[in-house]
Design an enzyme around this catalytic site. Sequence first.
Site, PDB file in Angstrom:
ATOM      1  N   TYR A 118      -2.620  -1.326  10.339  1.00 11.85           N
ATOM      2  CA  TYR A 118      -2.513  -1.496   8.892  1.00 11.85           C
ATOM      3  C   TYR A 118      -1.173  -0.968   8.382  1.00 11.85           C
ATOM      4  O   TYR A 118      -0.494  -1.617   7.582  1.00 11.85           O
ATOM      5  CB  TYR A 118      -3.671  -0.760   8.218  1.00 11.85           C
ATOM      6  CG  TYR A 118      -3.797  -0.977   6.733  1.00 11.85           C
ATOM      7  CD1 TYR A 118      -4.426  -2.109   6.237  1.00 11.85           C
ATOM      8  CD2 TYR A 118      -3.314  -0.037   5.832  1.00 11.85           C
ATOM      9  CE1 TYR A 118      -4.567  -2.306   4.872  1.00 11.85           C
ATOM     10  CE2 TYR A 118      -3.449  -0.224   4.463  1.00 11.85           C
ATOM     11  CZ  TYR A 118      -4.079  -1.357   3.985  1.00 11.85           C
ATOM     12  OH  TYR A 118      -4.212  -1.544   2.630  1.00 11.85           O
ATOM     13  N   SER A 157       0.862  -1.182   0.000  1.00 12.86           N
ATOM     14  CA  SER A 157       0.000   0.000   0.000  1.00 12.86           C
ATOM     15  C   SER A 157       0.895   1.227   0.000  1.00 12.86           C
ATOM     16  O   SER A 157       2.093   1.132   0.322  1.00 12.86           O
ATOM     17  CB  SER A 157      -0.877  -0.010   1.259  1.00 12.86           C
ATOM     18  OG  SER A 157      -1.524   1.233   1.452  1.00 12.86           O
TER      19      SER A 157
END
Length: 258
Positions: free
Chosen positions: A153, A140
Amino acid sequence: MKLDGKVALVTGAASGIGHEIAKRYAAEGARVAIADLNFDAAVAAAKELGDAKTSIAVAMDVANEEQVNAGVEKTVAAFGGVDILVSNAGIQIVHPIEDFPFADWKKIMAIHVDGAFLTTKACVRHMYKKGSGSLIYMGSVHSHEASPLKSAYVAAKHAILGLARTMAKEGAEHGVRANVICPGFVRTPLVDKQIPEQAEELGITEERVIKEVMLGETVDKQFTMVEDIADVALFLASFKTNALTGESIIVSHGWHMN
């Protein structure tokens, strides 16, 4: 047919980014194992790609070692090996850290980090025997920078970079490459779920979450598309040499630039 004769295992492939990658691989000649926690959805996704000679469904909780090993062996039994792993399965949970349940932290780490480790461990045994392979991890933009409310995350996606870089070094002598795709915000159910959650946590409207939080730093205020990610996944899977390994490719409309 850039992947003619190749076998790909894609986790979290019953929907979203994983499903788009699986479709692109099948269109380029690969035989694809659709691995997903939701087996019924995986069966439907596999049927969309073709018959059992083209695609199979695999029930897989990527944080469960027995299920991962069984799923990889099912793939090898069906197609004769595994050439490409796309470690894509993931979830998102947002909280300020003082309110972040430890159980949710562990859940995110298990799916993203443990899942990447377990699927890698199971697949490279077969890749090493063949002397070639491509490990592709779904990172990401948060593999490179942080955002509020996403401690678990962000930590998990940073860990994925470390795993991929290690595998680039360990896999090189066996002809196995390892790279990371780092998307910006892709309009999938995972992202849609975050919009009201972040609006509530930040005390702003959902429209502001989209325009300011998610797309504010992009060059054109556009979401990344699943097709964009599939293009990069095909490029990485079909690359021929160790010239491209241990790298992360950011696909974010300029949100983050290396």
